[in-house]
Design a protein around this motif. Sequence first.
Motif, PDB file in Angstrom:
ATOM      1  N   THR A  40       0.811  -1.214   0.000  1.00  0.00           N
ATOM      2  CA  THR A  40       0.000   0.000   0.000  1.00  0.00           C
ATOM      3  C   THR A  40       0.845   1.265   0.000  1.00  0.00           C
ATOM      4  O   THR A  40       0.563   2.204  -0.732  1.00  0.00           O
ATOM      5  CB  THR A  40      -0.933   0.005   1.228  1.00  0.00           C
ATOM      6  N   PHE A  41       1.921   1.279   0.814  1.00  0.00           N
ATOM      7  CA  PHE A  41       2.697   2.509   1.002  1.00  0.00           C
ATOM      8  C   PHE A  41       4.080   2.481   0.372  1.00  0.00           C
ATOM      9  O   PHE A  41       4.763   3.496   0.360  1.00  0.00           O
ATOM     10  CB  PHE A  41       2.828   2.816   2.502  1.00  0.00           C
ATOM     11  N   GLY A  42       4.502   1.343  -0.136  1.00  0.00           N
ATOM     12  CA  GLY A  42       5.825   1.257  -0.745  1.00  0.00           C
ATOM     13  C   GLY A  42       6.916   1.611   0.245  1.00  0.00           C
ATOM     14  O   GLY A  42       6.933   1.116   1.367  1.00  0.00           O
ATOM     15  N   ASP A  43       7.811   2.497  -0.155  1.00  0.00           N
ATOM     16  CA  ASP A  43       8.930   2.876   0.714  1.00  0.00           C
ATOM     17  C   ASP A  43       8.539   3.956   1.718  1.00  0.00           C
ATOM     18  O   ASP A  43       9.371   4.481   2.432  1.00  0.00           O
ATOM     19  CB  ASP A  43      10.131   3.316  -0.116  1.00  0.00           C
ATOM     20  N   ARG A  44       7.243   4.298   1.794  1.00  0.00           N
ATOM     21  CA  ARG A  44       6.760   5.297   2.741  1.00  0.00           C
ATOM     22  C   ARG A  44       6.161   4.638   3.987  1.00  0.00           C
ATOM     23  O   ARG A  44       5.228   5.146   4.593  1.00  0.00           O
ATOM     24  CB  ARG A  44       5.726   6.210   2.070  1.00  0.00           C
ATOM     25  N   LEU A  45       6.699   3.485   4.364  1.00  0.00           N
ATOM     26  CA  LEU A  45       6.261   2.755   5.547  1.00  0.00           C
ATOM     27  C   LEU A  45       7.359   2.819   6.600  1.00  0.00           C
ATOM     28  O   LEU A  45       8.485   2.388   6.368  1.00  0.00           O
ATOM     29  CB  LEU A  45       5.966   1.296   5.193  1.00  0.00           C
ATOM     30  N   ILE A  46       7.008   3.384   7.749  1.00  0.00           N
ATOM     31  CA  ILE A  46       7.926   3.441   8.882  1.00  0.00           C
ATOM     32  C   ILE A  46       7.426   2.400   9.873  1.00  0.00           C
ATOM     33  O   ILE A  46       6.362   2.563  10.475  1.00  0.00           O
ATOM     34  CB  ILE A  46       7.935   4.832   9.542  1.00  0.00           C
ATOM     35  N   SER A  47       8.170   1.317  10.006  1.00  0.00           N
ATOM     36  CA  SER A  47       7.730   0.227  10.859  1.00  0.00           C
ATOM     37  C   SER A  47       8.882  -0.730  11.101  1.00  0.00           C
ATOM     38  O   SER A  47       9.820  -0.787  10.316  1.00  0.00           O
ATOM     39  CB  SER A  47       6.571  -0.532  10.205  1.00  0.00           C
ATOM     40  N   ARG A  48       8.779  -1.452  12.160  1.00  0.00           N
ATOM     41  CA  ARG A  48       9.740  -2.522  12.375  1.00  0.00           C
ATOM     42  C   ARG A  48       9.611  -3.483  11.202  1.00  0.00           C
ATOM     43  O   ARG A  48       8.502  -3.864  10.831  1.00  0.00           O
ATOM     44  CB  ARG A  48       9.400  -3.230  13.684  1.00  0.00           C
ATOM     45  N   PHE A  49      10.691  -3.824  10.585  1.00  0.00           N
ATOM     46  CA  PHE A  49      10.764  -4.696   9.408  1.00  0.00           C
ATOM     47  C   PHE A  49      10.254  -4.010   8.142  1.00  0.00           C
ATOM     48  O   PHE A  49      10.054  -4.654   7.130  1.00  0.00           O
ATOM     49  CB  PHE A  49      10.006  -6.023   9.612  1.00  0.00           C
ATOM     50  N   GLY A  50      10.006  -2.709   8.197  1.00  0.00           N
ATOM     51  CA  GLY A  50       9.562  -1.977   7.018  1.00  0.00           C
ATOM     52  C   GLY A  50      10.744  -1.334   6.321  1.00  0.00           C
ATOM     53  O   GLY A  50      11.889  -1.435   6.772  1.00  0.00           O
ATOM     54  N   PRO A  51      10.494  -0.668   5.194  1.00  0.00           N
ATOM     55  CA  PRO A  51      11.551   0.009   4.452  1.00  0.00           C
ATOM     56  C   PRO A  51      12.292   1.047   5.298  1.00  0.00           C
ATOM     57  O   PRO A  51      13.492   1.225   5.164  1.00  0.00           O
ATOM     58  CB  PRO A  51      10.826   0.682   3.299  1.00  0.00           C
ATOM     59  N   VAL A  52      11.561   1.745   6.167  1.00  0.00           N
ATOM     60  CA  VAL A  52      12.180   2.667   7.118  1.00  0.00           C
ATOM     61  C   VAL A  52      11.984   2.047   8.490  1.00  0.00           C
ATOM     62  O   VAL A  52      10.880   2.025   9.031  1.00  0.00           O
ATOM     63  CB  VAL A  52      11.531   4.077   7.059  1.00  0.00           C
TER      64      VAL A  52
END
Length: 117
Positions: A40-52
């Motif tokens: 849904t958010f691509g590289d705009r995800l801030i999360s544990r195990f996410g892109p950020v």
Amino acid sequence: MITNFFIPELNNHDVQELWFQQDGATRHTARATIDLLKDTFGDRLISRFGPVNWPPRPCDLTPLDYFLWGYVKSLVYADKPQTLDHLEDNIRRVIADIRPQMLEKVIENWTSRLDYI
């Protein structure tokens, strides 16, 4: 909730510039959940195990942690809802009543917190 409510609600808005920040709670970072949010958010995800990557237990650095959840909870439960419908109505009302000016103050406070880091 993400599949049945959150994603359909996003379809009503332009999310091309929207970032999603998620806390690091284990139950929120299941592989299926993270994969859905990445789709849904691509590289705009801030999360544990996410892109950020976000630390698993940040020390109240986010406006959601230090303000929103406590504020909403205190108002949602003020009249001690007895049914799920009443609880849902309270949540919707409290969220809808949050004004941009309040959020601006929260962000100002948040940026001052960042100065301490």
